[in-house]
Write an enzyme that holds these catalytic residues in place. Sequence first.
Site, PDB file in Angstrom:
ATOM      1  CE1 TYR A 185      -3.795  -1.956   5.121  1.00  0.00           C
ATOM      2  CE2 TYR A 185      -3.271   0.286   4.425  1.00  0.00           C
ATOM      3  CZ  TYR A 185      -3.662  -1.004   4.116  1.00  0.00           C
ATOM      4  OH  TYR A 185      -3.896  -1.353   2.816  1.00  0.00           O
ATOM      5  CB  SER A 237      -0.897   0.026   1.237  1.00  0.00           C
ATOM      6  OG  SER A 237      -1.542   1.291   1.339  1.00  0.00           O
TER       7      SER A 237
HETATM    8  N1  LIG Z   1      -8.705  -0.819  -1.649  1.00  0.00           N
HETATM    9  C1  LIG Z   1      -7.734   0.025  -1.379  1.00  0.00           C
HETATM   10  O1  LIG Z   1      -7.922   1.248  -1.385  1.00  0.00           O
HETATM   11  C2  LIG Z   1      -6.347  -0.499  -1.071  1.00  0.00           C
HETATM   12  C3  LIG Z   1      -5.303   0.436  -1.034  1.00  0.00           C
HETATM   13  C4  LIG Z   1      -4.022  -0.006  -0.760  1.00  0.00           C
HETATM   14  C5  LIG Z   1      -3.781  -1.354  -0.545  1.00  0.00           C
HETATM   15  N2  LIG Z   1      -4.818  -2.232  -0.565  1.00  0.00           N
HETATM   16  C6  LIG Z   1      -4.490  -3.641  -0.326  1.00  0.00           C
HETATM   17  O2  LIG Z   1      -4.998  -4.428  -1.381  1.00  0.00           O
HETATM   18  C7  LIG Z   1      -5.325  -5.718  -0.895  1.00  0.00           C
HETATM   19  C8  LIG Z   1      -6.771  -6.038  -1.243  1.00  0.00           C
HETATM   20  O3  LIG Z   1      -7.597  -5.030  -0.661  1.00  0.00           O
HETATM   21  P1  LIG Z   1      -9.132  -4.830  -1.086  1.00  0.00           P
HETATM   22  O4  LIG Z   1      -9.434  -3.392  -0.908  1.00  0.00           O
HETATM   23  O5  LIG Z   1      -9.397  -5.491  -2.373  1.00  0.00           O
HETATM   24  O6  LIG Z   1      -9.830  -5.621   0.123  1.00  0.00           O
HETATM   25  P2  LIG Z   1     -11.277  -6.357   0.211  1.00  0.00           P
HETATM   26  O7  LIG Z   1     -12.248  -5.682  -0.664  1.00  0.00           O
HETATM   27  O8  LIG Z   1     -11.555  -6.443   1.681  1.00  0.00           O
HETATM   28  O9  LIG Z   1     -10.956  -7.779  -0.331  1.00  0.00           O
HETATM   29  C9  LIG Z   1      -9.983  -8.514   0.362  1.00  0.00           C
HETATM   30  C10 LIG Z   1     -10.005  -9.938  -0.086  1.00  0.00           C
HETATM   31  O10 LIG Z   1      -8.976 -10.588   0.661  1.00  0.00           O
HETATM   32  C11 LIG Z   1      -9.535 -11.682   1.352  1.00  0.00           C
HETATM   33  N3  LIG Z   1      -8.907 -11.864   2.632  1.00  0.00           N
HETATM   34  C12 LIG Z   1      -8.901 -11.017   3.697  1.00  0.00           C
HETATM   35  N4  LIG Z   1      -8.249 -11.569   4.708  1.00  0.00           N
HETATM   36  C13 LIG Z   1      -7.842 -12.787   4.274  1.00  0.00           C
HETATM   37  C14 LIG Z   1      -7.125 -13.853   4.849  1.00  0.00           C
HETATM   38  N5  LIG Z   1      -6.699 -13.795   6.118  1.00  0.00           N
HETATM   39  N6  LIG Z   1      -6.865 -14.947   4.111  1.00  0.00           N
HETATM   40  C15 LIG Z   1      -7.289 -15.054   2.839  1.00  0.00           C
HETATM   41  N7  LIG Z   1      -8.000 -14.082   2.238  1.00  0.00           N
HETATM   42  C16 LIG Z   1      -8.260 -12.965   2.945  1.00  0.00           C
HETATM   43  C17 LIG Z   1     -11.000 -11.396   1.495  1.00  0.00           C
HETATM   44  O11 LIG Z   1     -11.649 -12.644   1.572  1.00  0.00           O
HETATM   45  P3  LIG Z   1     -13.117 -12.826   2.214  1.00  0.00           P
HETATM   46  O12 LIG Z   1     -13.958 -11.807   1.518  1.00  0.00           O
HETATM   47  O13 LIG Z   1     -13.477 -14.198   1.923  1.00  0.00           O
HETATM   48  O14 LIG Z   1     -12.997 -12.518   3.674  1.00  0.00           O
HETATM   49  C18 LIG Z   1     -11.308 -10.629   0.212  1.00  0.00           C
HETATM   50  O15 LIG Z   1     -11.614 -11.498  -0.846  1.00  0.00           O
HETATM   51  C19 LIG Z   1      -5.036  -5.699   0.607  1.00  0.00           C
HETATM   52  O16 LIG Z   1      -3.761  -6.229   0.860  1.00  0.00           O
HETATM   53  C20 LIG Z   1      -5.082  -4.211   0.945  1.00  0.00           C
HETATM   54  O17 LIG Z   1      -4.324  -3.911   2.088  1.00  0.00           O
HETATM   55  C21 LIG Z   1      -6.080  -1.842  -0.833  1.00  0.00           C
END
Ligand SMILES: NC(=O)c1ccc[n+]([C@@H]2O[C@H](COP(=O)([O-])OP(=O)(O)OC[C@H]3O[C@@H](n4cnc5c(N)ncnc54)[C@H](OP(=O)(O)O)[C@@H]3O)[C@@H](O)[C@H]2O)c1
Length: 262
Positions: A171, A157
């Site tokens: 975070y 991130s």
């Molecule tokens: N969205 C943003 O603005 C943003 C910005 C910077 C970085 N990120 C990073 O990008 C990545 C994805 O984020 P996102 O926004 O797409 O999140 P999200 O919408 O919450 O989706 C996260 C996915 O990861 C899965 N997950 C969570 N914890 C897990 C675990 N312990 N084991 C296996 N799967 C797990 C969830 O599965 P379930 O649904 O089955 O629980 C879900 O499918 C993360 O690493 C986050 O920190 C996101």
Amino acid sequence: MNHSATIHHSRENHVAVRRHAGTVALVTGGARGIGAGIVTRLAAEGARVTFTYVSATHEADALVSAVTASGGQATAVRSNSADRAQVREVIADVVAREGRLDVVVANAGGGTKKRVEKLSDDEIDRMIDVNIRGTLDTVRFSAPHLREGGRIVVIGSVSAHHFPDDVTSIYGMTKGAVASLVRGMSRELGPRGITINNVQPGPVSTPANPADGPVGDTLRATIPVGRFGRVDEVASLVSYLAGEEGAFINGASLDIDGGYGA
Ligand SMILES: NC(=O)c1ccc[n+]([C@@H]2O[C@H](COP(=O)([O-])OP(=O)(O)OC[C@H]3O[C@@H](n4cnc5c(N)ncnc54)[C@H](OP(=O)(O)O)[C@@H]3O)[C@@H](O)[C@H]2O)c1
């Protein structure tokens, strides 16, 4: 690794590069959000993709169906990245089922944004367990299976280095840790012809961080391009890094954030 880029003419007569034809990929946390975008993209470009999820069973099934309907191949496996035994197991399962592993995307993660003194012990442990240890375990258990041309991409991130508020310390700390891991491991894996890189998104509209959520307007005002990112934009960068063209990018942390962290 078979990186031969075959050209696929779709029914709409679009030309899509089959950048990942013949490869096998693992994406953690692939049922929703950024992970689902990466699964969709890699599968569309020819990879046989296994992705993990924890609770989103319906979304996982729907994604497998959508990929299959588009002529791709995806398998969903319930596997918690915070559980070391489950991480080992899913990697062994992919290798046993597919006979190889070429691309690994450690995407599972997330966090609770509060001031340090407001975070509970459990909230802190969860961020460390999933974002740091889950990513580390995914990387270290899969690396021995990768061959020359193998690719690891970690989803970090921009919060690793950009702190525009007072609720991102822990975070950000976890994402800084994976940035360091990637730099160090590039030295270990590079000599084997394997690259490892860290993609650092800024605000991207997902279930965890919807553009129309409670902090959407506040965040948008701080993004120079005036909008949230899209999951397909992050997936495009991941696909590039995971393909043959990304071969000389190694140990890098790449922001994809519309200038948010500039
Ligand atoms: N969205 C943003 O603005 C943003 C910005 C910077 C970085 N990120 C990073 O990008 C990545 C994805 O984020 P996102 O926004 O797409 O999140 P999200 O919408 O919450 O989706 C996260 C996915 O990861 C899965 N997950 C969570 N914890 C897990 C675990 N312990 N084991 C296996 N799967 C797990 C969830 O599965 P379930 O649904 O089955 O629980 C879900 O499918 C993360 O690493 C986050 O920190 C996101």
